[in-house]
Design an enzyme around this catalytic site. Structure first.
Site, mmCIF file in Angstrom:
data_model
loop_
_atom_site.group_PDB
_atom_site.id
_atom_site.type_symbol
_atom_site.label_atom_id
_atom_site.label_comp_id
_atom_site.label_asym_id
_atom_site.label_seq_id
_atom_site.Cartn_x
_atom_site.Cartn_y
_atom_site.Cartn_z
ATOM 1 N N ASP A 62 12.877 -0.175 13.626
ATOM 2 C CA ASP A 62 13.246 -0.797 12.359
ATOM 3 C C ASP A 62 14.236 0.118 11.665
ATOM 4 O OD1 ASP A 62 12.919 -2.124 9.663
ATOM 5 O OD2 ASP A 62 11.239 -3.070 10.691
ATOM 6 N N ASP A 71 1.989 7.817 0.244
ATOM 7 C CA ASP A 71 1.018 7.005 0.986
ATOM 8 C C ASP A 71 1.176 7.115 2.492
ATOM 9 O OD1 ASP A 71 0.153 6.177 -1.489
ATOM 10 O OD2 ASP A 71 1.185 4.247 -1.426
ATOM 11 N N HIS A 96 12.755 -1.569 4.512
ATOM 12 C CA HIS A 96 12.003 -2.397 5.452
ATOM 13 C C HIS A 96 11.129 -1.577 6.405
ATOM 14 C CE1 HIS A 96 11.341 -5.586 8.533
ATOM 15 N NE2 HIS A 96 11.471 -6.391 7.504
ATOM 16 N N ASN A 113 -8.105 8.882 -1.893
ATOM 17 C CA ASN A 113 -7.057 7.971 -1.393
ATOM 18 C C ASN A 113 -7.231 6.547 -1.898
ATOM 19 O OD1 ASN A 113 -5.658 9.930 0.069
ATOM 20 N ND2 ASN A 113 -6.901 9.614 1.900
ATOM 21 N N ASN A 193 11.918 -16.013 9.663
ATOM 22 C CA ASN A 193 11.666 -16.578 8.338
ATOM 23 C C ASN A 193 12.568 -17.751 7.969
ATOM 24 O OD1 ASN A 193 9.964 -14.347 8.180
ATOM 25 N ND2 ASN A 193 11.441 -13.122 7.044
ATOM 26 N N SER A 255 7.727 -10.463 9.106
ATOM 27 C CA SER A 255 7.775 -9.021 9.381
ATOM 28 C C SER A 255 6.447 -8.372 9.025
ATOM 29 C CB SER A 255 8.894 -8.369 8.556
ATOM 30 O OG SER A 255 10.161 -8.730 9.032
#
Length: 454
Positions: A62, A71, A96, A113, A193, A255
């Site tokens: 990607d 994160d 993305h 977390n 999409n 995706s």
């Protein structure tokens, strides 16, 4: 506009709309986690008691990934930027790839977390592989996909997430995918999409898992591309994820659905490390669900495939491993000889060389005459023996008897047996896939509801 760019452009439009709900930077940490409705639908807390994806590497082919996102920090390997060279874990512009990585293996941040985005397989490692964006990867002979897949396979990825499409595959692309299948890598591709009933070459390639999108109620998203190659669906509307250019984003798209399937595959590979990629797919397929009112549909369905994933069931139900390939088709090797003796592109053709070699063996005329005489002598002896046996009424056993074709020690052929996929099996029977979604660990947990803005 290439299919690759289309996937990302749609996501970008939805992100802009999502800002109407309030900017990500202004949203509370609790709100970010609360926005991750798929985790609640999957009963992720129960899932993580069984598996967190530890020890599994998922390649994200990607945009490069922001490995310093709070994160994701510690879960992202350096990887490789195929387009620009260097590592692929330092992205700060394109969102993305970071979004897909966080859906798969985000671990959140803060005490316990509990803040930020958490992925479905929070202990998995992400191997980022940056590819040319936009039209470049779809250009003939660009080499982007083949190089990316080969790098991922060679660097330990057992799951590869490809949240993009590619209209045309080169011979190099196909061979890279074939090699990945041979090396037991679980390949995931988004269907796209555009809401159309046609899937491109990458999504349709044998051995990949094509993933469409569903909403909170388990209903297929209107813009999810579909076709007979669709195998599974997963959450793909109003998906909250991490980003590279800003803290978080929210988007619709297949995706995101593909990323959730990659995360589920990582969970299964961690718990059942001896399963093949096809057997991992088998677990996901046999535990997939359908929304209320759709339980009687013929499967696989072009829109749903075998249904939406239910990771907790896939991890905990007693499911026989089944055949090596499971529901996956086996791709043809691009360099293997084609049927009928013809050679595929890239394969060496030796038939003509062997024939000419036999013609030019170097044997002289005298040697050939000697061989011919010897053959005639052998034939004469056989004729004499056969005639003698007939006169005495002592013929030997028929060809199928001892020592003959089909007999003990002979080169006989065993009777043909039907393979597991030639009989009515689990992929042709509705039972295992039509359990009510209200059961423990099911997705979705409630009757269908239409998300805002849909």
């Amino acid at each position: 506009m290439s299919f690759t760019r289309t996937l990302r452009a749609v996501g970008g439009v939805v992100v802009a709309g999502a800002l109407l709900f309030g900017s990500a930077s202004a949203a509370s940490a609790d709100q970010i986690r609360d926005d991750q409705w798929p985790l609640k639908s999957f009963d992720a807390e129960s899932v993580w008691k069984v598996s967190t994806g530890k020890g599994v590497t998922v390649a994200v082919i990607d945009d490069p990934v922001n490995g310093d996102h709070p994160d994701l920090r510690g879960n992202v390997l350096p990887g490789k930027d195929v387009e620009n060279g260097g590592p692929a874990n330092q992205e700060d512009q394109d969102d993305h790839g970071t979004a897909m990585a966080s859906i798969i293996a985000g671990h959140g941040h803060g005490a316990g977390n509990v803040e930020g985005v958490k992925g479905l397989a929070p202990s998995a490692k992400i191997l980022p592989v940056g590819i040319p964006s936009g039209d470049t990867i779809s250009a003939p002979n660009s080499g982007g996909l083949a190089e990316a897949v080969n790098y991922a396979v060679d660097n330990g990825a057992s799951v590869i997430n490809m949240s993009f499409g590619q209209d045309t595959l080169t011979a190099e692309d196909k061979q890279a995918l074939v090699n990945a299948v041979k090396k037991n890598v679980f390949l995931v591709v988004a269907t796209g999409n555009d809401g159309v009933g046609k899937l491109d070459q990458l999504t349709s390639f044998p051995g990949v898992v094509a993933v469409g999108a569903v909403d909170k109620g388990g209903q297929v998203w209107a813009d999810s591309n579909y076709g007979p190659q669709t195998m599974l669906t997963a959450p793909g509307t109003l998906i909250r994820s991490a980003a590279a250019s800003k803290p978080y984003r929210r988007a619709n798209g297949t995706s995101d659905s593909a990323a959730y399937v990659s995360g589920a595959a990582a969970l299964i590979r961690a718990k059942f490390p001896d399963l093949t990629a096809g057997q991992v797919a088998n677990r996901l397929v046999k535990t997939a669900g359908l929304p209320p009112g759709q339980e009687g549909m013929k499967l696989p369905d072009p829109h749903y495939g075998y249904g939406f994933i239910r990771p907790l069931r896939a991890l905990t139900q007693n499911i026989p491993a089944g055949s090596k390939n499971g529901p996956l088709k086996t791709p043809k090797d691009e360099t293997a000889p084609a049927a009928g003796g013809a050679s595929a592109p890239g394969a060496s053709s030796t038939g003509g060389d062997q024939a000419s070699g036999q013609q030019d063996s170097g044997l002289g005329t005298g040697a050939i005459v000697g061989i011919a005489v010897g053959v005639l002598v052998v034939v004469a002896v056989i004729v004499i023996v056969v005639v003698s046996q007939k006169k005495k009424g002592r013929n030997g056993p028929p060809p199928g008897g001892p020592g003959g074709f089909g007999g003990p020690g002979g080169p006989g052929f065993p009777p043909q047996q039907q393979g597991p996929y030639q009989q009515p099996g689990p992929y042709q029977q509705p039972g295992p896939y039509q359990q009510q979604p209200s059961a423990p660990g099911a997705f979705p947990p409630a009757p269908p509801t239409q998300p805002p803005g849909q």
